[in-house]
Design a protein around this motif. Sequence first.
Motif, PDB file in Angstrom:
ATOM      1  N   ALA A  92      41.410 -11.977 -30.776  1.00 26.37           N
ATOM      2  CA  ALA A  92      39.962 -12.179 -30.854  1.00 26.37           C
ATOM      3  C   ALA A  92      39.241 -10.839 -30.989  1.00 26.37           C
ATOM      4  N   LEU A 123      36.114 -17.196 -36.118  1.00 27.27           N
ATOM      5  CA  LEU A 123      35.482 -16.191 -35.272  1.00 27.27           C
ATOM      6  C   LEU A 123      35.247 -14.900 -36.061  1.00 27.27           C
ATOM      7  N   THR A 156      29.396 -13.757 -31.249  1.00 25.17           N
ATOM      8  CA  THR A 156      30.537 -14.649 -31.094  1.00 25.17           C
ATOM      9  C   THR A 156      31.228 -14.437 -29.759  1.00 25.17           C
ATOM     10  N   VAL A 182      35.001 -10.103 -32.171  1.00 22.55           N
ATOM     11  CA  VAL A 182      34.162 -10.919 -31.291  1.00 22.55           C
ATOM     12  C   VAL A 182      33.440 -10.030 -30.279  1.00 22.55           C
ATOM     13  N   CYS A 190      34.919 -15.786 -27.722  1.00 25.94           N
ATOM     14  CA  CYS A 190      36.183 -16.528 -27.731  1.00 25.94           C
ATOM     15  C   CYS A 190      36.405 -17.095 -26.341  1.00 25.94           C
ATOM     16  N   ARG A 202      40.729 -21.251 -36.149  1.00 25.06           N
ATOM     17  CA  ARG A 202      39.663 -20.939 -35.192  1.00 25.06           C
ATOM     18  C   ARG A 202      39.448 -19.429 -35.096  1.00 25.06           C
TER      19      ARG A 202
END
Length: 360
Positions: free
Chosen positions: A254, A221, A231, A259, A233, A217
């Motif tokens: 992240a 991202l 994006t 992100v 998270c 995952r």
Amino acid sequence: MRKSEVPQRGRGAQSALVPQRFGLADRQVDGDWRDAMELLDGTPPKLRTQVTEEHPKSILSFNQSPDIAFDRSINAYRGCEHGCVYCFARPTHAYHDLSPGLDFETKLFAKPDAARLLRETLARPKYRPKPIAMGTNTDPYQPIENRYGITRQVLEVCLETRHPVTITTKSDRVLNDLDLLEEMARHSLVAVAISVTSLDPVLSGKLEPRAASPAKRLAALGTLAAAGVPTHCSIAPVIPAMTDEFLEEIVARAAGKGVDSCGWIPLRLPHEVAPLFREWLAVHYPDRAGKVMSIVQSMRNGRDNDPNFFSRLKPKGVWAELFRTRFRLACRRNGLEKPAFALRTDAFRQPQTGRQLQLL
């Protein structure tokens, strides 16, 4: 509900809990009868995923909830094979006389007419565009998307009509549509949120048995961000005394993937989700079950769940404030703020239906 003696391998729910809200008869298997049948027939066969195609008259659902950021959504599937035991959408299966437990993750429904129905809706003269949310009830990129491709078909219609979309998923399968997402991002038509619950693959395998691993995952991202797709998270849900230990590290990882933003959502246990989650705790983590539920209740005014608007997403108390503070500091350390994804609606163009083409 009969407690499971052994964990259901590969599934989140531990039983086929039957809802009592609608007066349905509880279904239980007598222990002596079950043992006798196993002696005669052997171990019961492994649960298999079943998919039923349904053909609704409409595909766009509208809501007036005052505490969520969208007013319309598309759910291409009902039920979800990911099997996340905490999924707040589980009770929807009860409306069809199906179990929010094992039925929710094994008896699925697909809507193959979704793209056609969306096209017809968007072609209506009085339709006015606002972002369509996908993945708000069940995951648009659960495994059966590989077979049906309904999510991709819907995105193709949205790209053609320049209609904005938001996507929430727990799957790196979203990268299968990267070509569409890149093009939509160039027109400010899409934002993607991927939910990362923990960083422990063993724990995630029990909580979300058929979802992508945390590492996949996070990698997804990064790929989306590198492609220019907005994006987010989503650390959801945060389960006290179980997944909250990963809060800061998820934010850091992240941010390292590029992100645009992070957010967190506390555990919610509406209707049948509460007993299913309690059963899951008793099977997998009996040593901490009491502590987990004690903290959950301390944030929900002494109850397993708070169903009220606004407060359902904003728990109270010392623990809730601690999580908020930790999350805020983690975002500050990693340079993450809360940008609003400004998706365009002014570029929308109504699709040409077959009837319209005949009139030209």
